[in-house]
Design an enzyme around this catalytic site. Structure first.
Site, short mmCIF file in Angstrom:
data_model
loop_
_atom_site.label_atom_id
_atom_site.label_comp_id
_atom_site.label_asym_id
_atom_site.label_seq_id
_atom_site.Cartn_x
_atom_site.Cartn_y
_atom_site.Cartn_z
N THR A 1 0.86 -1.18 0.00
CA THR A 1 0.00 0.00 0.00
C THR A 1 0.90 1.23 0.00
O THR A 1 1.90 1.28 0.73
CB THR A 1 -1.01 0.01 1.17
OG1 THR A 1 -1.84 1.17 1.02
CG2 THR A 1 -0.36 0.01 2.54
N GLU A 2 0.56 2.20 -0.87
CA GLU A 2 1.50 3.28 -1.15
C GLU A 2 1.72 4.23 0.04
O GLU A 2 2.67 4.99 0.05
CB GLU A 2 1.11 4.06 -2.41
CG GLU A 2 -0.23 4.76 -2.35
CD GLU A 2 -1.37 3.89 -2.88
OE1 GLU A 2 -1.27 2.65 -2.77
OE2 GLU A 2 -2.34 4.47 -3.39
N ASN A 3 0.84 4.17 1.06
CA ASN A 3 1.09 5.01 2.23
C ASN A 3 2.19 4.43 3.12
O ASN A 3 2.52 5.04 4.14
CB ASN A 3 -0.21 5.26 3.01
CG ASN A 3 -0.90 3.99 3.42
OD1 ASN A 3 -0.94 3.02 2.67
ND2 ASN A 3 -1.45 3.97 4.61
N SER B 1 8.30 4.16 -0.52
CA SER B 1 7.13 3.50 -1.08
C SER B 1 7.07 3.69 -2.60
O SER B 1 6.75 2.77 -3.34
CB SER B 1 5.87 4.06 -0.43
OG SER B 1 4.77 3.25 -0.71
#
Lengths: 230, 229
Positions: free
Chosen positions: B58-60, B100
């Site tokens: 997940t990009e966070n 990320s």
């Protein structure tokens, strides 16, 4: 040798932000958003701000208080879809929004913090996001020059800090805090716990204290820090 | 964190949306590193078998996403990019937004599954801006669509008014050009090929003619048995 003490009261730290300042705000959704610093910025009523933040939080939370309070002129962000107030203000033309690809926003901030002037990328080079940006051709490929970002102030949320400003984050709360803590002239961090130097093991430090100017201990966590039931 | 208290959802059921998500979950193969976009795609995590050897990003700032958690046991610091409360699996890792997207842009993602306002028959994707109405912004979608090795879309076949979302040409500002390979909808699985849209699978109770009628560009229907999901 003893490391300097940068612990500061909330009101005093936020009072250093002038009208018209460019302010980076950490966080991605709730995790890592410095709600107490933002609430104090709302209370002190600073105006004409430019905010740089991944998202616009949600209605009634975080930077939404500044947006709906008319304190923000311009927002540089990647995604504001979870805050209908931000979308409405943008559509009404009262809030200027610059959208940036998320990783490019992170990298522009990182570049600003690393003493670089710009980065070169192929991301978005063939979309509308390229409009108005300098171009470069390298090895036959059309690329964009994305300027580095710095701010007057960065507002950071950490799980734990020592009084020198060494910071540690939890879980997905690192997000933009790490890069933003390096990219502003004045860096203000709020921390859920604040202890003397040595309370964080050197290996546990995510942001070295030299980047941080003021560290504010949170006496309690407001409702906004909690789990959001949507 | 143990996951024994969170069971993956069973595929199937009568709800066409749930069937679509369950079908899209089967796109994830052992060994893959996968990013699931905000909206319907993030729900895929709840349809994966617990023993699937794959890594969700997940990009966070996390790799190794486990099933979503109910509010009662949620960790306030542990969300996916859409704000859902998620869990870890043994071997999860946290990192900041710079790391990320280094992962994304350097080609470490085998697959990304994104939502869409519009997809064109040449693989163009529009999912961030409806000028003057709703412009949420692209978040990480531009980099995901441009740099993941395989880009698939999950969306309802038509919008709320019944207008097709699979089109000859996108009318909205683009997220990325020519990267979408496959589309999962509540009606069908459609591939994007050099010849345009090709029907690959049908949802239960849906005919090829219905899919063609709901598609805003020519739909090639192979002359073989079309699998049902």
């Amino acid at each position: 040798m003893k490391l300097p003490d940068k612990s500061t009261a909330l009101e005093e730290a936020v009072a250093r932000i002038p009208d018209g300042a460019t302010v980076m705000v950490g966080g991605f959704g709730v995790p890592g958003t410095p709600f107490a610093l933002l609430h104090e910025l709302r209370r002190q009523g600073r105006k004409d701000l430019t905010l740089i933040k991944n998202d616009a939080n949600e209605a009634g939370m975080g930077i939404d208080h500044l947006l709906t309070g008319g304190q923000v002129r311009r927002l540089i962000s990647t995604h504001i879809g979870l805050n209908p107030n931000a979308v409405a203000l943008m559509n009404a033309g009262t809030l200027e929004v610059e959208f940036c690809a998320q990783g490019i926003l992170a990298e522009r901030i990182r570049a600003g913090g690393a003493g670089l002037r710009a980065i070169v990328t192929d991301i978005g080079a063939d979309t509308d996001l390229a409009e108005g940006k300098a171009r470069l051709e390298m090895e036959g490929q059309r690329l964009l020059v994305e300027t580095a970002l710095r701010a007057d102030v960065a507002l950071i949320h950490a799980a734990a800090a020592d009084s020198f400003g060494n910071l540690a984050y939890l879980a997905t709360a690192r997000n933009f805090n790490v890069a933003m803590a390096m990219a502003a002239d004045t860096v203000i961090a709020e921390a859920e716990t604040l202890g003397p130097p040595g309370c964080l093991a050197p290996d546990a430090v995510h942001t070295p204290g030299v980047f941080v100017d003021h560290v504010v201990e949170l006496s309690e966590l407001s409702r906004e820090y909690g789990v959001v039931r949507r | 964190m143990a996951l024994s208290d969170v069971e993956p959802k069973k595929p199937g059921g009568a709800d066409p949306r749930a069937r679509m998500i369950a079908r899209a979950a089967r796109e994830i193969a052992p060994g893959m590193v996968v990013n699931l976009g905000i909206g319907l795609p993030t729900r895929v995590v709840d349809y994966l078998p617990a023993d699937m050897p794959a890594c969700l990003h997940t990009e966070n700032g996390m790799t190794g996403i486990g099933p979503t958690r109910p509010y009662e046991t949620a960790d306030r610091n542990l969300i996916d990019a859409g704000g859902a409360y998620i869990s870890t699996v043994p071997g999860s890792a946290y990192f900041d937004s710079v790391v990320s997207f280094a992962l994304v842009r350097s080609g470490r993602l085998d697959l990304t599954m994104l939502g869409a306002f519009e997809v064109a028959r040449n693989g163009d994707l529009a999912n961030w801006k409806i000028p003057g109405r709703f412009s949420p912004g692209a978040g990480g979608a531009i980099e995901l669509a441009q740099k993941a090795r395989r880009v698939v879309v999950m969306t309802t076949h038509t919008d709320r008014k019944g207008n097709p979302k699979l089109l000859e040409r996108c009318t909205l500002p683009l997220t990325a050009r020519g990267h979408v390979a496959r589309i999962f909808t509540d009606l069908a699985v459609v591939d994007v090929t050099p010849q345009g849209f090709v029907l690959r699978e049908l949802a239960q109770g849906i005919s090829a003619a219905q899919v063609a009628g709901a598609t805003g560009a020519p739909l090639h229907i192979p002359d073989t048995d079309i699998p049902i999901f």
